[in-house]
Design a protein around this motif. Structure first.
Motif, PDB file in Angstrom:
ATOM      1  N   GLN A   8       0.826  -1.213   0.000  1.00  0.00           N
ATOM      2  CA  GLN A   8       0.000   0.000   0.000  1.00  0.00           C
ATOM      3  C   GLN A   8       0.859   1.263   0.000  1.00  0.00           C
ATOM      4  OE1 GLN A   8      -3.081  -0.862   3.244  1.00  0.00           O
ATOM      5  NE2 GLN A   8      -4.264   0.177   1.671  1.00  0.00           N
ATOM      6  N   GLU A  11       1.425   3.283  -3.220  1.00  0.00           N
ATOM      7  CA  GLU A  11       0.413   4.268  -3.613  1.00  0.00           C
ATOM      8  C   GLU A  11       0.241   5.350  -2.564  1.00  0.00           C
ATOM      9  OE1 GLU A  11      -4.180   4.409  -5.347  1.00  0.00           O
ATOM     10  OE2 GLU A  11      -3.313   2.517  -4.670  1.00  0.00           O
ATOM     11  N   TYR A  12       0.337   4.952  -1.288  1.00  0.00           N
ATOM     12  CA  TYR A  12       0.141   5.881  -0.183  1.00  0.00           C
ATOM     13  C   TYR A  12       1.375   5.855   0.717  1.00  0.00           C
ATOM     14  CZ  TYR A  12      -4.665   5.056  -1.734  1.00  0.00           C
ATOM     15  OH  TYR A  12      -5.799   4.912  -2.490  1.00  0.00           O
ATOM     16  N   ASN A  54      -8.871  -2.525   6.520  1.00  0.00           N
ATOM     17  CA  ASN A  54      -8.228  -2.049   5.296  1.00  0.00           C
ATOM     18  C   ASN A  54      -8.758  -0.673   4.883  1.00  0.00           C
ATOM     19  OD1 ASN A  54      -6.565  -4.241   4.938  1.00  0.00           O
ATOM     20  ND2 ASN A  54      -7.965  -5.341   3.599  1.00  0.00           N
ATOM     21  N   THR A  58      -6.427   2.647   4.557  1.00  0.00           N
ATOM     22  CA  THR A  58      -6.329   3.454   3.342  1.00  0.00           C
ATOM     23  C   THR A  58      -6.698   4.901   3.630  1.00  0.00           C
ATOM     24  OG1 THR A  58      -6.826   1.559   1.931  1.00  0.00           O
ATOM     25  CG2 THR A  58      -7.198   3.735   0.987  1.00  0.00           C
ATOM     26  N   ASP A  59      -7.746   5.088   4.420  1.00  0.00           N
ATOM     27  CA  ASP A  59      -8.200   6.435   4.753  1.00  0.00           C
ATOM     28  C   ASP A  59      -7.114   7.207   5.506  1.00  0.00           C
ATOM     29  OD1 ASP A  59     -10.162   8.436   4.652  1.00  0.00           O
ATOM     30  OD2 ASP A  59     -10.937   7.926   6.631  1.00  0.00           O
ATOM     31  N   ARG A  62      -4.054   8.184   3.249  1.00  0.00           N
ATOM     32  CA  ARG A  62      -4.352   9.294   2.328  1.00  0.00           C
ATOM     33  C   ARG A  62      -4.423  10.618   3.090  1.00  0.00           C
ATOM     34  NH1 ARG A  62      -6.964   8.682  -2.703  1.00  0.00           N
ATOM     35  NH2 ARG A  62      -8.299  10.432  -2.153  1.00  0.00           N
TER      36      ARG A  62
END
Length: 356
Positions: A8, A11-12, A54, A58-59, A62
């Motif tokens: 991850q 991307e982040y 998950n 992700t939150d 970002r």
């Protein structure tokens, strides 16, 4: 099953991740620290229900990156971080939950300073402040900076005015139709500011109580959530949760401007370019919604805050002009400005550290 966090990170990107768990106090939380290049990481604490760990991860990743860019854009001595508390279905004891959060933040030793975000408020930060000094947005009783939402709303208003000036050649709000998605702490403050200036305001929210509160105070029209993107307006102002601009919603938009307080409004950065190609002017979220950060940074100094919030107007005009000249999206221009300062790794206007 939890995703591979290092996959991850492609991307982040992040610097460090911290997980807190206390079953007795219903506490499950993640703190993501994106960068401490300019100072201790600063970011809000979001307390919401997530569909999965998950989704929470992700939150928070970002959001943490967005805080780094927000602080760097304003040349402030903070890094970027964020916290999410995965809300249980029913909170048995909110004070106990926030005590656990305060203990968790204190265990990080000052590398992260917490603030409010969706689902938390100054009352929660008062509880946290009894467990750690690494907190802002608590009440004056705890030497805190208080509720940042009025200042966030003022910044969004200046951003809407800047976008209107650039696109419509006037920053007067009289008769401008603004559709606000989400009338929580910031959204309802924005309604008040816009109505005072004579704007036509429509509102939409999945929370019917928030709609009722808004209607009780202001003359507004109500748009159903499923019609919010396709409703004609001059300005669409997302003031709820993020990642709402995607391939489908962007093409439904009947607005000429997107300018609101929500974080991470774009599903990913490429949708800024889609908005540009559709002829929709986008005010980058971490620029227009930075009034609350400025309040924290300048410790409620009214003169300094007013000056810096007003500067958002000119800085957004600059972003819009550079976007047009270079033929790239406004979010790309804002990112370039933040990244240029990060590369310099020095502060032009040092401020006292708020965690000292």
């Amino acid at each position: 099953m939890m995703a591979d966090v290092f996959q991850q990170s492609v991307e982040y990107p992040f610097s460090t991740l911290h997980f807190g768990n206390d079953a007795d106090r219903q506490f499950q939380a993640i703190v993501a620290i994106h960068s401490t290049a300019l100072g201790p990481a600063l970011g809000g604490c979001r307390l919401v229900r997530y569909t999965s760990t998950n989704a929470a991860l992700t939150d928070v990743l970002r959001l943490a990156k967005g805080m780094t860019y927000k602080a760097a854009f304003h040349h402030l001595p903070f890094g970027g971080g964020k916290a999410v508390i995965i809300a249980p279905e029913k909170i048995r004891d909110r004070r106990d939950l926030m005590n656990a959060y305060g203990d968790f933040i204190d265990s990080l030793g000052g590398m992260f300073i917490t603030a409010v975000d969706s689902g938390t408020g100054p009352d929660d930060m008062d509880i946290v402040a009894k467990r750690t000094k690494h907190v802002v947005c608590a009440s004056k009783q705890f030497s805190g900076t208080g509720d940042p939402s009025p200042h966030t709303a003022k910044g969004v208003l200046r951003g809407i005015q800047a976008a209107s000036k650039y696109l419509f050649k006037s920053d007067q709000m009289e008769g401008i139709h603004v559709l606000i998605q989400g009338v929580g702490h910031v959204g309802i403050q924005l309604v008040s500011l816009l109505k005072t200036l004579g704007a036509k305001v429509s509102v939409s929210d999945v929370n019917q109580q928030s709609i009722k509160t808004c209607q009780d105070r202001f003359e507004v029209s109500v748009v159903e959530p499923e019609e919010v993107y396709s409703t004609p307006c001059d300005v669409f102002s997302p003031c709820a949760l993020g990642q709402i601009i995607n391939a489908s919603t962007a093409k439904q938009l009947k607005a000429k401007i997107v300018a609101g307080s929500a974080n991470n409004q774009l599903l990913d950065g490429s949708y800024g370019e889609l908005l540009r190609k559709l002829g929709i002017l986008y005010a980058p979220d971490y620029v227009i919604n930075s009034g609350g950060l400025l309040q924290i940074a300048y410790r409620n100094d009214q003169q300094l805050m007013a000056r810096e919030i007003d500067r958002l107007y000119e800085r957004l005009i600059t972003i819009f002009e550079q976007s047009s000249r270079q033929g790239v999206s406004t979010n790309v221009i804002a990112n370039q400005m933040a990244e240029d300062f990060l590369r310099e790794s020095k502060l032009k206007h040092p401020l006292p550290a708020v965690h000292a």
